[in-house]
Design a protein around this motif. Sequence first.
Motif, short mmCIF file in Angstrom:
data_model
loop_
_atom_site.label_atom_id
_atom_site.label_comp_id
_atom_site.label_asym_id
_atom_site.label_seq_id
_atom_site.Cartn_x
_atom_site.Cartn_y
_atom_site.Cartn_z
N ARG A 120 -24.87 -26.86 36.71
CA ARG A 120 -24.45 -25.75 35.85
C ARG A 120 -24.18 -26.29 34.46
NH1 ARG A 120 -19.37 -22.89 38.15
NH2 ARG A 120 -19.81 -21.62 36.30
N LEU A 121 -24.42 -25.49 33.48
CA LEU A 121 -24.20 -25.91 32.09
C LEU A 121 -23.34 -24.87 31.40
CD1 LEU A 121 -24.81 -27.92 29.88
CD2 LEU A 121 -26.86 -26.62 29.30
N GLY A 122 -22.07 -25.24 31.18
CA GLY A 122 -21.14 -24.31 30.56
C GLY A 122 -21.42 -24.12 29.07
N THR A 123 -21.13 -22.94 28.56
CA THR A 123 -21.34 -22.63 27.16
C THR A 123 -20.49 -23.53 26.26
OG1 THR A 123 -21.84 -20.34 27.70
CG2 THR A 123 -21.28 -20.81 25.42
N ASP A 124 -19.26 -23.80 26.69
CA ASP A 124 -18.36 -24.64 25.87
C ASP A 124 -18.94 -26.03 25.67
OD1 ASP A 124 -16.64 -22.53 25.71
OD2 ASP A 124 -15.26 -23.26 27.25
N LEU A 125 -19.52 -26.58 26.72
CA LEU A 125 -20.10 -27.92 26.62
C LEU A 125 -21.27 -27.92 25.66
CD1 LEU A 125 -20.05 -30.84 27.61
CD2 LEU A 125 -21.55 -30.16 29.49
N ARG A 126 -22.11 -26.91 25.76
CA ARG A 126 -23.28 -26.82 24.88
C ARG A 126 -22.84 -26.69 23.42
NH1 ARG A 126 -28.49 -24.31 26.11
NH2 ARG A 126 -27.52 -23.50 28.00
N VAL A 127 -21.86 -25.85 23.15
CA VAL A 127 -21.40 -25.63 21.78
C VAL A 127 -20.74 -26.89 21.23
CG1 VAL A 127 -19.75 -24.35 20.36
CG2 VAL A 127 -21.15 -23.14 22.04
N GLY A 128 -19.97 -27.59 22.03
CA GLY A 128 -19.27 -28.76 21.56
C GLY A 128 -20.15 -29.97 21.34
N ALA A 129 -21.31 -30.02 21.99
CA ALA A 129 -22.15 -31.22 21.94
C ALA A 129 -23.35 -31.08 21.02
CB ALA A 129 -22.62 -31.58 23.34
N LEU A 130 -23.78 -29.89 20.71
CA LEU A 130 -25.02 -29.69 19.97
C LEU A 130 -24.77 -29.14 18.58
CD1 LEU A 130 -27.28 -28.08 22.74
CD2 LEU A 130 -26.97 -30.50 22.19
N GLY A 131 -25.54 -29.63 17.62
CA GLY A 131 -25.53 -29.06 16.28
C GLY A 131 -26.34 -27.78 16.26
N PRO A 132 -26.32 -27.03 15.15
CA PRO A 132 -27.01 -25.74 15.08
C PRO A 132 -28.51 -25.83 15.39
CG PRO A 132 -25.50 -25.99 13.24
CD PRO A 132 -25.54 -27.31 13.93
N ARG A 133 -29.22 -26.81 14.80
CA ARG A 133 -30.66 -26.94 15.05
C ARG A 133 -30.94 -27.30 16.50
NH1 ARG A 133 -34.85 -28.11 12.06
NH2 ARG A 133 -35.22 -29.97 13.29
N CYS A 147 -30.91 -33.98 24.80
CA CYS A 147 -30.13 -34.14 23.56
C CYS A 147 -28.93 -35.07 23.79
CB CYS A 147 -29.64 -32.78 23.06
SG CYS A 147 -30.92 -31.73 22.35
N TRP A 148 -28.26 -34.88 24.89
CA TRP A 148 -27.07 -35.68 25.20
C TRP A 148 -27.43 -37.16 25.33
CZ3 TRP A 148 -21.92 -33.99 26.19
CH2 TRP A 148 -21.06 -34.99 26.65
N ALA A 149 -28.51 -37.46 26.06
CA ALA A 149 -28.92 -38.85 26.26
C ALA A 149 -29.28 -39.51 24.93
CB ALA A 149 -30.10 -38.92 27.23
N ARG A 150 -29.95 -38.79 24.05
CA ARG A 150 -30.29 -39.34 22.74
C ARG A 150 -29.03 -39.72 21.97
NH1 ARG A 150 -34.73 -34.83 20.68
NH2 ARG A 150 -36.50 -35.49 21.99
N LYS A 151 -28.05 -38.82 21.97
CA LYS A 151 -26.81 -39.06 21.23
C LYS A 151 -26.05 -40.24 21.82
CE LYS A 151 -26.35 -34.12 20.19
NZ LYS A 151 -25.79 -33.83 18.86
N ASP A 170 -27.03 -35.40 14.76
CA ASP A 170 -28.21 -34.53 14.84
C ASP A 170 -29.46 -35.39 14.97
OD1 ASP A 170 -30.25 -32.70 14.62
OD2 ASP A 170 -29.49 -31.74 12.80
N LEU A 171 -30.08 -35.31 16.15
CA LEU A 171 -31.34 -36.02 16.41
C LEU A 171 -32.49 -35.06 16.65
CD1 LEU A 171 -29.76 -38.75 18.65
CD2 LEU A 171 -31.11 -39.23 16.62
N GLY A 172 -32.28 -33.79 16.33
CA GLY A 172 -33.33 -32.81 16.46
C GLY A 172 -33.35 -32.13 17.81
N PRO A 173 -34.02 -30.99 17.92
CA PRO A 173 -34.09 -30.25 19.18
C PRO A 173 -34.89 -31.02 20.23
CG PRO A 173 -35.54 -29.27 17.54
CD PRO A 173 -34.74 -30.31 16.83
N PRO A 174 -34.66 -30.73 21.51
CA PRO A 174 -35.28 -31.52 22.58
C PRO A 174 -36.80 -31.42 22.65
CG PRO A 174 -34.20 -29.58 23.47
CD PRO A 174 -33.79 -29.67 22.04
N PRO A 178 -37.36 -37.46 18.91
CA PRO A 178 -36.06 -37.70 18.29
C PRO A 178 -36.18 -38.37 16.93
CG PRO A 178 -36.46 -39.25 20.07
CD PRO A 178 -37.55 -38.24 20.14
N ARG A 179 -35.41 -37.88 15.99
CA ARG A 179 -35.37 -38.47 14.65
C ARG A 179 -33.99 -38.19 14.08
NH1 ARG A 179 -36.32 -36.63 9.48
NH2 ARG A 179 -37.09 -34.61 10.23
#
Length: 247
Positions: A120-133, A147-151, A170-174, A178-179
């Motif tokens: 399961r992937l909670g919304t709070d986790l997604r919001v806290g870990a990912l930038g807007p892009r 995304c998480w593994a890259r970071k 910010d390493l870009g969308p999955p 990655p850049r």
Amino acid sequence: MRPPPCDVWWARTDWLRPEHLTVLGAAESERLRRYRYPADRDRSALGAVLLRAVAARALGSAPGAVAVDRSCPSCPGSHGRPVLPGTGLYVSTSHSGAFVVVAATRAGPVGVDVEEEPSRLGTDLRVGALGPREAAGTTDAAGFVRCWARKEALLKAVGMGITVPLAEVDLGPPGEPPRLRRFPGARPDQVYVTDLPAAEGYAGAVCVLAPGPVPVRHHDAGPLLHSGLFGEPSVTGGPVLSGGRVR
């Protein structure tokens, strides 16, 4: 001139054998005794063993003779990122689910991470870990763990761990290679990040602080773990790489 390669070694946790534990130091053995759950203990043990085996192979020594410094910069504990003093070899280790991975290179500081997809992937986790892009391009658990593994790989290479808000990295969308686009702790032209060919249900990445691209070579760790480095093997592990991907 191209940077030296980065070697990534893959193993399955069920390859751990009693003879492997004989190469661990006192601090490593004590740390294992503090684990509450056997599965967590075995993953950590195999990570420590594989790191020593990979380093021994590169340095021409025995696994038990490899000096591994795990000093924590924030406390007196021995749980910091592994350092091999005076060798010029940079290493990193990660484990999740059924897999353990170790990266080793002379190109520069390295970080590696492997992650199992959450059920399961909670919304709070997604919001806290990912930038807007990143968030805009992430629609499922597979994209999120990529995304998480890259970071994680980047932060390990820099030596920070998760001490900064992940949304600021910010390493870009999955769906894109990655850049590094945004991170105050590293220069984009000195950071090379690439996704790893993880098994279905997993994602992985490796980061090397060097002007890329850094050649990345993947290895089955089974023959290494069941070689003469640990005495007479009790069983032989099967291959973990198939067709260029982990299985």
